[in-house]
Design a protein around this motif. Structure first.
Motif, PDB file in Angstrom:
ATOM      1  N   HIS A  24       0.817  -1.212   0.000  1.00  7.54           N
ATOM      2  CA  HIS A  24       0.000   0.000   0.000  1.00  7.54           C
ATOM      3  C   HIS A  24       0.853   1.266   0.000  1.00  7.54           C
ATOM      4  CE1 HIS A  24      -3.566  -2.397   0.553  1.00  7.54           C
ATOM      5  NE2 HIS A  24      -3.046  -2.960   1.626  1.00  7.54           N
ATOM      6  N   ASN A  25       2.091   1.148  -0.461  1.00  3.34           N
ATOM      7  CA  ASN A  25       2.987   2.304  -0.518  1.00  3.34           C
ATOM      8  C   ASN A  25       2.732   3.059  -1.822  1.00  3.34           C
ATOM      9  OD1 ASN A  25       5.402   3.938  -1.006  1.00  3.34           O
ATOM     10  ND2 ASN A  25       6.256   2.884   0.768  1.00  3.34           N
ATOM     11  N   ASP A  26       1.993   4.151  -1.725  1.00  3.46           N
ATOM     12  CA  ASP A  26       1.640   4.887  -2.944  1.00  3.46           C
ATOM     13  C   ASP A  26       2.846   5.562  -3.584  1.00  3.46           C
ATOM     14  OD1 ASP A  26       1.381   6.739  -0.583  1.00  3.46           O
ATOM     15  OD2 ASP A  26       1.008   8.209  -2.165  1.00  3.46           O
ATOM     16  N   ILE A  55      -4.593   4.403  -3.747  1.00  2.31           N
ATOM     17  CA  ILE A  55      -4.160   4.323  -2.350  1.00  2.31           C
ATOM     18  C   ILE A  55      -4.255   5.684  -1.682  1.00  2.31           C
ATOM     19  CG2 ILE A  55      -2.201   3.815  -0.833  1.00  2.31           C
ATOM     20  CD1 ILE A  55      -1.221   1.868  -3.078  1.00  2.31           C
ATOM     21  N   ASN A  56      -3.821   6.730  -2.393  1.00  3.31           N
ATOM     22  CA  ASN A  56      -3.819   8.091  -1.844  1.00  3.31           C
ATOM     23  C   ASN A  56      -4.309   9.066  -2.912  1.00  3.31           C
ATOM     24  OD1 ASN A  56      -3.381  10.522  -0.602  1.00  3.31           O
ATOM     25  ND2 ASN A  56      -1.181  10.251  -0.268  1.00  3.31           N
ATOM     26  N   PRO A  57      -5.625   9.255  -3.000  1.00  4.62           N
ATOM     27  CA  PRO A  57      -6.177  10.098  -4.074  1.00  4.62           C
ATOM     28  C   PRO A  57      -5.892  11.592  -3.921  1.00  4.62           C
ATOM     29  CG  PRO A  57      -7.910   9.395  -2.571  1.00  4.62           C
ATOM     30  CD  PRO A  57      -6.670   8.643  -2.186  1.00  4.62           C
ATOM     31  N   ASN A  58      -5.395  12.003  -2.760  1.00  4.45           N
ATOM     32  CA  ASN A  58      -5.137  13.426  -2.519  1.00  4.45           C
ATOM     33  C   ASN A  58      -3.661  13.781  -2.555  1.00  4.45           C
ATOM     34  OD1 ASN A  58      -7.888  14.200  -2.140  1.00  4.45           O
ATOM     35  ND2 ASN A  58      -7.829  13.208  -0.130  1.00  4.45           N
ATOM     36  N   ASN A  59      -2.884  12.978  -3.253  1.00  8.72           N
ATOM     37  CA  ASN A  59      -1.455  13.259  -3.398  1.00  8.72           C
ATOM     38  C   ASN A  59      -1.259  14.184  -4.592  1.00  8.72           C
ATOM     39  OD1 ASN A  59       1.347  13.125  -4.141  1.00  8.72           O
ATOM     40  ND2 ASN A  59       1.532  11.293  -2.874  1.00  8.72           N
ATOM     41  N   ALA A  60      -0.987  15.460  -4.304  1.00 10.32           N
ATOM     42  CA  ALA A  60      -0.842  16.451  -5.372  1.00 10.32           C
ATOM     43  C   ALA A  60       0.304  16.085  -6.311  1.00 10.32           C
ATOM     44  CB  ALA A  60      -0.616  17.836  -4.779  1.00 10.32           C
TER      45      ALA A  60
END
Length: 271
Positions: A24-26, A55-60
């Motif tokens: 789960h490491n984005d 996994i992380n949809p808010n990673n700019a």
């Protein structure tokens, strides 16, 4: 692309080791996406970016990098959507500000594009990004006819990062155009000094990055303008070999540069 493939495969190998420990490491998926991107394997890049965003949809950073891959493919609508999504999360992020500015400039919205470039040139913590922004600002300012300010921004780009080849290309372009614009002012010695600096700047640019098309385009144009026609044709021939592999340019930028080169080359061959 040999070096890009070597670096890309190394990065993928390391990231896969991370995923073996933490599936789960984005960030590992983002790295894999970027590795495929630099190898121009865009389907694989987008697939990896999508796994990172799942996994992380808010990673700019991931949103912006995926947008950048679209940008390189010439998919401007998707690229702009991605850059704006990234900026909605982090309005100070360098890559989406630069990417969006480039898209705005491409469709003629120069005031908005220039505002982004000026801001990034002033506040980015990354010296290379500051140099890129100053170069881009100088290019847009030149289109308004403000040659002195354009040269000022190109010198800012060189000062920010002297190893950034395109800054030297930009400086050469503006200096040479100034010498042509002001052919009837100042002394011949002063004009020749400006032209010499322009050629020296291109020599520096090519030494820094022998595979960047813009330096060869400007060198070919300057040689043609100063009457060295055979040398100009030789430089353009070299550029034609380089431009398909130039990963610093988007698909649209490659097309525009090739058209501009062809126009000069046709004129030279007609003389």
């Amino acid at each position: 692309l040999m070096k890009e493939e070597e670096y890309g495969m190394q990065a993928i190998s390391v990231a896969q080791q991370v995923l073996a420990l933490d599936e789960h490491n984005d960030e590992a998926w983002r790295i894999i996406g970027y590795a495929y991107e630099i190898m121009e394997m865009y389907d694989e890049a987008h697939a990896a970016y999508d796994k990172a965003l799942a996994i992380n949809p808010n990673n700019a950073g991931t949103l912006s990098q995926k947008a950048h891959a679209y940008d390189l493919q010439g998919k401007v609508v998707e690229a702009e959507q991605g850059y704006r999504a990234a900026l909605a999360i982090d309005s100070s992020a360098d890559q989406p500000r630069m990417g969006l500015a480039r898209i705005l400039a491409g469709r003629g919205e120069l005031t908005q594009a220039l505002a982004y470039y000026r801001t990034v040139a002033a506040d980015s913590k990354n010296v290379r990004v500051r140099a890129e922004a100053a170069y881009s600002a100088g290019t847009l300012i030149a289109q308004t006819g403000e040659r002195s300010e354009a040269i000022e921004y190109m010198r800012k780009a060189v000062a920010a990062d002297a190893a950034y080849a395109l800054a030297h290309v930009g400086l050469a372009t503006q200096l040479f155009d100034q010498a042509i614009d002001e052919a009837n002012t100042g002394t011949l010695q002063e004009r020749n000094a400006v032209i010499d600096e322009a050629f020296n700047s291109l020599e520096t640019a090519i030494a820094l990055n022998p595979n960047q098309s813009a330096a060869y385009y400007q060198l070919g144009a300057q040689l043609a303008a100063t009457g060295r026609l055979d040398a100009s044709i030789q430089v353009f021939s070299r550029m034609e070999d380089i431009i398909p592999k130039d990963i610093t340019l988007t698909a649209a930028e490659k097309t525009r540069l090739l058209k501009a080169m062809q126009a000069i080359e046709d004129k030279v061959r007609s003389l």
